[in-house]
Scaffold this active site. Sequence first.
Site, PDB file in Angstrom:
ATOM      1  N   HIS A 125       0.828  -1.203   0.000  1.00 42.63           N
ATOM      2  CA  HIS A 125       0.000   0.000   0.000  1.00 42.63           C
ATOM      3  C   HIS A 125       0.864   1.255   0.000  1.00 42.63           C
ATOM      4  O   HIS A 125       1.007   1.931   1.018  1.00 42.63           O
ATOM      5  CB  HIS A 125      -0.961  -0.013   1.196  1.00 42.63           C
ATOM      6  CG  HIS A 125      -2.048  -1.030   1.071  1.00 42.63           C
ATOM      7  ND1 HIS A 125      -2.056  -2.216   1.784  1.00 42.63           N
ATOM      8  CD2 HIS A 125      -3.160  -1.049   0.297  1.00 42.63           C
ATOM      9  CE1 HIS A 125      -3.131  -2.914   1.462  1.00 42.63           C
ATOM     10  NE2 HIS A 125      -3.818  -2.244   0.561  1.00 42.63           N
ATOM     11  N   HIS A 129       1.477   1.469  -5.863  1.00 42.88           N
ATOM     12  CA  HIS A 129       0.166   0.813  -5.969  1.00 42.88           C
ATOM     13  C   HIS A 129      -0.887   1.820  -6.432  1.00 42.88           C
ATOM     14  O   HIS A 129      -1.707   1.514  -7.305  1.00 42.88           O
ATOM     15  CB  HIS A 129      -0.235   0.215  -4.619  1.00 42.88           C
ATOM     16  CG  HIS A 129      -1.685  -0.167  -4.517  1.00 42.88           C
ATOM     17  ND1 HIS A 129      -2.266  -1.154  -5.285  1.00 42.88           N
ATOM     18  CD2 HIS A 129      -2.683   0.339  -3.730  1.00 42.88           C
ATOM     19  CE1 HIS A 129      -3.560  -1.262  -4.983  1.00 42.88           C
ATOM     20  NE2 HIS A 129      -3.832  -0.361  -4.055  1.00 42.88           N
ATOM     21  N   HIS A 165      -6.970   6.649  -3.254  1.00 44.49           N
ATOM     22  CA  HIS A 165      -7.859   5.698  -2.580  1.00 44.49           C
ATOM     23  C   HIS A 165      -7.230   5.006  -1.368  1.00 44.49           C
ATOM     24  O   HIS A 165      -7.946   4.490  -0.508  1.00 44.49           O
ATOM     25  CB  HIS A 165      -8.361   4.640  -3.562  1.00 44.49           C
ATOM     26  CG  HIS A 165      -7.370   3.557  -3.839  1.00 44.49           C
ATOM     27  ND1 HIS A 165      -6.272   3.733  -4.659  1.00 44.49           N
ATOM     28  CD2 HIS A 165      -7.289   2.268  -3.387  1.00 44.49           C
ATOM     29  CE1 HIS A 165      -5.575   2.613  -4.699  1.00 44.49           C
ATOM     30  NE2 HIS A 165      -6.160   1.706  -3.944  1.00 44.49           N
ATOM     31  N   ASP A 166      -5.894   4.975  -1.270  1.00 48.04           N
ATOM     32  CA  ASP A 166      -5.229   4.333  -0.128  1.00 48.04           C
ATOM     33  C   ASP A 166      -4.272   5.287   0.587  1.00 48.04           C
ATOM     34  O   ASP A 166      -3.349   4.835   1.272  1.00 48.04           O
ATOM     35  CB  ASP A 166      -4.446   3.097  -0.591  1.00 48.04           C
ATOM     36  CG  ASP A 166      -5.296   1.835  -0.597  1.00 48.04           C
ATOM     37  OD1 ASP A 166      -6.261   1.768   0.184  1.00 48.04           O
ATOM     38  OD2 ASP A 166      -5.012   0.917  -1.395  1.00 48.04           O
ATOM     39  N   ASP A 275      -8.613  -1.596  -8.255  1.00 49.92           N
ATOM     40  CA  ASP A 275      -7.951  -1.803  -6.976  1.00 49.92           C
ATOM     41  C   ASP A 275      -7.463  -3.242  -6.806  1.00 49.92           C
ATOM     42  O   ASP A 275      -6.468  -3.491  -6.123  1.00 49.92           O
ATOM     43  CB  ASP A 275      -8.918  -1.432  -5.843  1.00 49.92           C
ATOM     44  CG  ASP A 275      -8.238  -1.375  -4.485  1.00 49.92           C
ATOM     45  OD1 ASP A 275      -7.013  -1.135  -4.428  1.00 49.92           O
ATOM     46  OD2 ASP A 275      -8.934  -1.559  -3.463  1.00 49.92           O
TER      47      ASP A 275
END
Length: 398
Positions: A125, A129, A165-166, A275
């Site tokens: 993460h 990524h 998103h992360d 994802d």
Amino acid sequence: MLHSATADTIYSGEISTKKKVKRLLSFQRYFHASRLLRGIVPQTSLYLLDEDYLGQARHMLSKVGMWDFDIFLFDRLTNGNSLVTLLCHLFNVHGLIHHFQLDMVTLHRFLVMVQEDYHSQNPYHNAVHAADVTQAMHCYLKEPKLANFLTPLDIMLGLLAAAAHDVDHPGVNQPFLIKTKHHLASLYQNVSVLENHHWRSTVGMLRESRLLTHLPKEERQDIEQQLGSLILATDINRQNEFLTCLKAHLKNQDLRLEDAPDRHFMLQIALKCADICNPCRLWEMSKQWSERVCEEFYRQGDLEQKFDLEISPLCNQQKDTIPSIQIGFMTYIVEPLFEEWANFTGNTPLSENMHNHLQRNKAKWRNLLHKHSSSRNADHSGQGTENEEQTLNEGETP
């Protein structure tokens, strides 16, 4: 000696200051080195790197819509700045800078903030990524069934959600945060803890960068809320919810992509696919992602063992092998989602390409699992032929 609380405050302030300085220096380096800031595809140096690297990076960007795009190579060619470089390029390609009258310097500042808030020490993460998911999202946004209806706002939301998103992912999962009584678990009442944090962090950076301050307040609020809805959709605990809804839409043939809510739903599905698309990539990239995510799982397991906590599922390196983890992930999570995505897009070249990679990769993991099991059985029995040993040595090992 300083009072503990005071010391903590000073230490926290030092960390914050260091981070701000790092961001500032990073931004200044980009500002002086990159023509991307002027909103054009660069013809000269992207960064202060060797010309051979720059030429390769430019060549890769010309093929950013290809499914075999190697994000690991691209990250090396851009000196670890794959996310910023990719997003600047994609915002240009999709005409978003002109459409939303974005200030390129401010956009760049925001993207640097996002990239810097990923933890490079996380095996999985991290910003690479995020860049990989963003590149996949770009590919999905070009699928004709979707592309024919997308507005510039849809495209910007899809790319921003993929990139962020992360953001600030701690490298451990939600159950770990809950059982260790982490403050984020308390803040979000144990519901989509990480995803809520990623979203709120993104909103904070958007406001801090002032990227969208020239837009009407209502439009800014709508963008923030839609980003939240997209990022929250990546919560793996909601997988069945989205899959059931997608199946119903496809069965009833009632998706109307002329309508904003239906387009938004398909953006959520596209982001979910992006994802978890690693098993649909070329084996060399897919395998590397698999090893990275399992390394992150194992680190969490080691941490849980260290603090006498129950080791979470998939996090026990002694029991949970990479092949077994990947086969389960493909079977129960990836295949069902991508089957429905293919039902939506139709048999496009991209859809067939992903399906073929997925099946080949699953077969490879099954082969590796068989070899691993055979090896363990041979070790336990104190036997095993020379041929078996040679096969293990010659084959891919997890």
